[in-house]
Design a protein around this motif. Structure first.
Motif, short mmCIF file in Angstrom:
data_model
loop_
_atom_site.label_atom_id
_atom_site.label_comp_id
_atom_site.label_asym_id
_atom_site.label_seq_id
_atom_site.Cartn_x
_atom_site.Cartn_y
_atom_site.Cartn_z
N MET A 1 0.85 -1.19 0.00
CA MET A 1 0.00 0.00 0.00
C MET A 1 0.89 1.24 0.00
SD MET A 1 -3.19 0.95 0.03
CE MET A 1 -4.18 2.39 0.36
N VAL A 2 0.69 2.13 -0.99
CA VAL A 2 1.49 3.34 -1.08
C VAL A 2 1.03 4.33 -0.01
CG1 VAL A 2 2.19 5.26 -2.55
CG2 VAL A 2 1.82 3.00 -3.53
N PRO A 3 1.95 4.85 0.85
CA PRO A 3 1.55 5.83 1.87
C PRO A 3 1.25 7.18 1.25
CG PRO A 3 3.93 5.48 1.91
CD PRO A 3 3.38 4.52 0.90
N LEU A 4 -0.04 7.51 1.10
CA LEU A 4 -0.42 8.75 0.42
C LEU A 4 -0.01 9.98 1.21
CD1 LEU A 4 -3.95 7.74 -0.91
CD2 LEU A 4 -1.76 7.74 -2.12
N SER A 5 0.27 9.84 2.50
CA SER A 5 0.72 10.98 3.30
C SER A 5 2.10 11.46 2.85
CB SER A 5 0.75 10.63 4.79
OG SER A 5 1.61 9.53 5.02
N PHE A 6 2.81 10.64 2.05
CA PHE A 6 4.12 11.04 1.55
C PHE A 6 4.04 11.55 0.11
CE2 PHE A 6 5.71 7.50 4.53
CZ PHE A 6 5.78 8.39 5.59
N ALA A 7 2.82 11.81 -0.37
CA ALA A 7 2.64 12.33 -1.73
C ALA A 7 2.88 13.84 -1.74
CB ALA A 7 1.24 12.02 -2.23
N PHE A 8 3.37 14.34 -2.86
CA PHE A 8 3.60 15.78 -3.01
C PHE A 8 3.57 16.13 -4.49
CE2 PHE A 8 7.65 13.72 -3.46
CZ PHE A 8 8.36 14.47 -4.39
N LEU A 17 7.32 10.05 -2.14
CA LEU A 17 8.66 9.73 -1.66
C LEU A 17 8.55 8.67 -0.58
CD1 LEU A 17 11.69 10.39 -1.80
CD2 LEU A 17 11.31 12.12 -0.04
N LEU A 18 8.96 7.45 -0.90
CA LEU A 18 8.80 6.33 0.02
C LEU A 18 9.85 6.38 1.13
CD1 LEU A 18 8.24 3.54 -2.63
CD2 LEU A 18 6.50 4.78 -1.34
N PRO A 210 19.17 27.49 -12.51
CA PRO A 210 18.50 28.60 -11.81
C PRO A 210 17.29 28.11 -11.01
CG PRO A 210 17.83 28.56 -14.10
CD PRO A 210 18.87 27.48 -13.96
N ALA A 211 17.07 28.73 -9.86
CA ALA A 211 15.95 28.36 -9.00
C ALA A 211 15.57 29.56 -8.15
CB ALA A 211 16.32 27.18 -8.11
N CYS A 212 14.35 29.51 -7.64
CA CYS A 212 13.89 30.50 -6.67
C CYS A 212 13.86 29.92 -5.26
CB CYS A 212 12.50 30.99 -7.04
SG CYS A 212 12.43 31.90 -8.59
N ALA A 213 13.71 28.60 -5.17
CA ALA A 213 13.62 27.95 -3.88
C ALA A 213 14.14 26.53 -3.99
CB ALA A 213 12.17 27.93 -3.40
N ILE A 214 14.83 26.08 -2.94
CA ILE A 214 15.33 24.70 -2.88
C ILE A 214 15.02 24.15 -1.50
CG2 ILE A 214 17.34 23.18 -3.06
CD1 ILE A 214 18.65 25.24 -4.89
N ASP A 215 14.35 23.00 -1.45
CA ASP A 215 13.94 22.37 -0.19
C ASP A 215 14.43 20.94 -0.11
OD1 ASP A 215 12.46 24.65 0.49
OD2 ASP A 215 10.62 23.87 -0.44
N ALA A 216 14.52 20.44 1.11
CA ALA A 216 14.76 19.03 1.36
C ALA A 216 13.45 18.38 1.78
CB ALA A 216 15.80 18.84 2.45
N LEU A 217 13.16 17.19 1.25
CA LEU A 217 11.96 16.43 1.60
C LEU A 217 12.38 15.13 2.28
CD1 LEU A 217 9.75 16.80 -1.61
CD2 LEU A 217 9.69 18.19 0.47
N VAL A 218 11.77 14.86 3.45
CA VAL A 218 12.12 13.66 4.22
C VAL A 218 10.86 13.03 4.79
CG1 VAL A 218 13.54 12.74 6.10
CG2 VAL A 218 14.23 14.85 4.97
N PRO A 219 10.60 11.73 4.52
CA PRO A 219 9.50 11.06 5.22
C PRO A 219 9.82 11.01 6.71
CG PRO A 219 10.19 9.82 3.29
CD PRO A 219 11.24 10.86 3.54
#
Length: 249
Positions: A1-8, A17-18, A210-219
């Protein structure tokens, strides 16, 4: 089952992101992993540094679990699949059987990386230096100045935090956004014997320009934590992270 709370959302698509460091793309029924570095232990053994020779089994076992969990029909490996180009010739029988079963069960593509530019698909799957899927470029290393949506690996990003005098290090994805809302993403390293680079390292931030914003994503727990790594001074408010959580162990 894919954890939908980790969807973005990313580039008008939904991704998941698993916790096991793989990225699932539901619309394409595709699993994406980067930097497996299979047969790293046997590579070091050849050079006199003996490591337990089971890293490929562990990596492939986790990959098989991710395929089962998501029901993925396609798998894209984003480079440095083996620790060296000859790694595919050193797989022991059990690991070779695991890999052959995976490549038979899915539409499997190897994208070559700097560690394995001349690898052969001895155990199944197709090969490419890079490719484009649904308007998103898949390659091993982020290309500075790239304006198209892009998924890559190479840097082994890892979020590093100090919380209540504790140092916390977690594999993470690094995601950029530009002024038009498009962006690029660097996946965490998937392999069992892969280290990590600070996600805020200048080399990573530079590669995503080029970018305006860079973030880290972590479960984290049952949520997807987002941490700001860099902001263009011209966009301090518009590109504020939607959420921020503290990663706890």
């Amino acid at each position: 089952m894919v954890p939908l709370s980790f969807a973005f959302p990313f580039c008008d698509e939904e991704f998941v992101l698993l916790p096991g460091r793989a990225l699932f793309w539901p619309r394409e029924q595709a699993l994406l992993v980067a930097d497996l570095h299979l047969e790293k232990a046997s590579f070091y053994a050849r050079h006199g540094q003996f490591l337990p020779p089971y890293d490929s089994r562990e990596t492939l076992g986790r990959l098989a679990e991710a395929v089962r969990e998501t029901g993925a029909r396609r798998v894209f490996c984003l480079g440095d699949n083996f620790h060296d180009s000859a790694g595919s010739t050193r797989l022991e029988e059990h690991a070779a059987g695991m890999l052959a079963a995976l490549t038979r069960a899915t539409d499997w593509v190897w994208i070559t990386g700097n560690h394995d530019p001349a690898m052969e698909a001895r155990h199944g799957g197709a090969m490419a230096e890079e490719l484009e899927v649904a308007g998103i470029v898949l390659r091993h290393e982020a290309r500075k100045g790239e304006l198209r949506p892009e998924l890559s690996g190479h840097f082994h990003p890892r979020l590093q935090l100090k919380v209540h005098h504790r140092h916390i290090r977690r594999p993470c994805a690094v995601v950029s956004r530009d002024a038009q809302g498009a962006g690029r993403m660097i996946l965490p390293a998937f392999g069992a014997l892969t280290g990590g680079m600070n996600a805020a390292d200048p080399a990573i931030l530079k590669a995503l320009q080029p970018a305006c914003a860079i973030d880290a994503l972590v479960p984290a727990g049952n949520k997807l934590a987002r941490f700001s790594l860099w902001r263009d001074a011209a966009y301090p408010l518009v590109f504020r992270p939607e959420r921020s959580y503290i990663v706890s162990e």
